[in-house]
Design an enzyme around this catalytic site. Sequence first.
Site, short mmCIF file in Angstrom:
data_model
loop_
_atom_site.label_atom_id
_atom_site.label_comp_id
_atom_site.label_asym_id
_atom_site.label_seq_id
_atom_site.Cartn_x
_atom_site.Cartn_y
_atom_site.Cartn_z
N ASN A 248 0.82 -1.06 0.02
CA ASN A 248 0.13 -0.10 0.10
C ASN A 248 0.80 1.30 0.21
O ASN A 248 0.54 2.44 -0.39
CB ASN A 248 -0.91 -0.02 1.17
N GLU B 71 7.85 -2.12 -2.53
CA GLU B 71 7.26 -3.11 -3.86
C GLU B 71 6.69 -1.92 -4.89
O GLU B 71 5.75 -1.52 -4.72
CB GLU B 71 6.14 -3.57 -3.02
N TYR B 72 7.78 -1.87 -5.79
CA TYR B 72 9.04 -2.36 -5.95
C TYR B 72 9.89 -1.34 -6.63
O TYR B 72 9.49 -0.51 -7.35
CB TYR B 72 8.97 -3.62 -6.85
N MET C 197 8.71 -13.53 -1.63
CA MET C 197 7.24 -13.48 -1.69
C MET C 197 6.97 -14.70 -2.77
O MET C 197 5.95 -14.00 -3.65
CB MET C 197 6.64 -11.81 -1.74
N TRP D 205 3.49 -15.35 5.44
CA TRP D 205 2.68 -14.32 5.49
C TRP D 205 1.26 -14.85 5.61
O TRP D 205 0.81 -15.66 4.89
CB TRP D 205 2.66 -13.14 4.29
#
Length: 373
Positions: A86, A126-127, A196, A345
Site C-alpha cells: 500500500n 514494492e518495487y 514473496m 505471510w
Amino acid sequence: MAAPSCLRRVGYYTNWSQYRHPGGKFLPSDLDPSLCTHIIYAFANLVNNELVASEWNDETSHYEQVTNLKQRNKELKVLLAVGGWNVGSEPFTAMVATERSRAHFIRTSIQFLRQRNFDGLDLDWEYPADRGSPPEDRDRFTVLVQELRAAFNAEGSQTNQPALLLTAAVAAGKSRIDNAYDIPALSAELDFINLMTYDFHGGWENVTGHNSPLYAGDHESGDQRQLNMGWAAKYWVTNGCPPSKLVVGLPLYGRSFTLTTEKTTVGSPASPGQSSPFTREDGYASYYEVCKMLHSDGAQSNFLEDQRVPYLVLGTQWIGYDNPKSLKEKVSYVRSQGYGGIMVWAIDLDDFRGSENVEPYPLLTTIKEECQL
C-alpha cells in the site's frame, strides 16, 4: 543423508490485524514466540525520509509487547518492516534519490530501531523500478542497501552490540525481478532475502489459479510455467543469490474466485471471490476462514497432484490455499535445495486460536516440526 534443518523460520506480524472482528482480531498477546526464529513487525511508514509508526498504538504498547517476546525465547529476533504494497514506491524513490537523503534515513533508522529494541530492518519496497519508480531506482536501491550495511556494521562496532540485521522482501515474478534487483550485489549485503512466493494467481485474473503452487501445472505453458514457488526460488539462486540467504515465502491464506460456469477445475472461468467474514478483502481468505468453509455442507477439498497444493470448492467459491500437507512438502523442498529457511505471510492468518482445528497454530506448528526434522 538427511536434508539440513531450516536455518530460519520468519513470520510477519501485521499491526492492522488488531482491527478484525472478534474471532479474527489478533494482538501481540496472541503471538507464540516459540514458533519463529524471527518475527517481522509490519509495517512502519516512510515519511520525510524517516521511519514513522503507522498505527496509533505501535509506539505506546505494541512495539514493546512484540519485542518483549525475546524474554520468552532468547534466540528470537524481532525486525521492523518498512513499506509494503500500500505504501508503494513514492516515498522510497524520494529517499534513495540523493546521498544526503539516504544518509538521513540511515542515521534516523538506527536511532529508531535501537530505541525501540528492534534487532533489524526489513526493506519492503514494492518495487524498485516498478509501480511509478524510475529505472534508476534499481541501482539506487542497491546503493541504499550497501550504505545501510556499512552503517549498521559500524554502529554495532562502536556500541559493542551485535550489528542490526538487514533484510528485504522481494518479488517472485520474473519481470519484476529483472527490473528491480541487482541480485549478486544485494545478496552480498543482506543477512537474508524474503522471497514473496505467493499471489501468483488471484481474482485479478479471469480463470481460477492457485495462490502459491510448488511446481508448474500440466495445464500451463510458456511464461505461465514461471508462476510457482520452485521456479521463482531457483531463478533467484541461478542469478546470484546464495541458497543459504534465500528465505522462501509460504502463505497462510488463500486466494478465491467466483466460478462463472459449471467447471470447477483449475483454469475454470471465474471472477473475483467473495470477501471473507474476518479478513474482509475480496478474493482473500485466512486459513481459519478456509477451514470454516471446509467444515460446511457441500464443501469439496481437492489436491492438484502436479502443483502439490489443495483447493476448495464450495458452491460458486473456488479457493487455492495451503494446508499442513502442502506446507510439509514445501518445507521439505526448501530443505532439499539448501535454501536459508522459510517465511510466512502472515502469523495472524493461521488458525491461531485453534477455533477450527484441534490445536492452535496448525500451520506454523507443522512448519516448525518439518523444519526441525
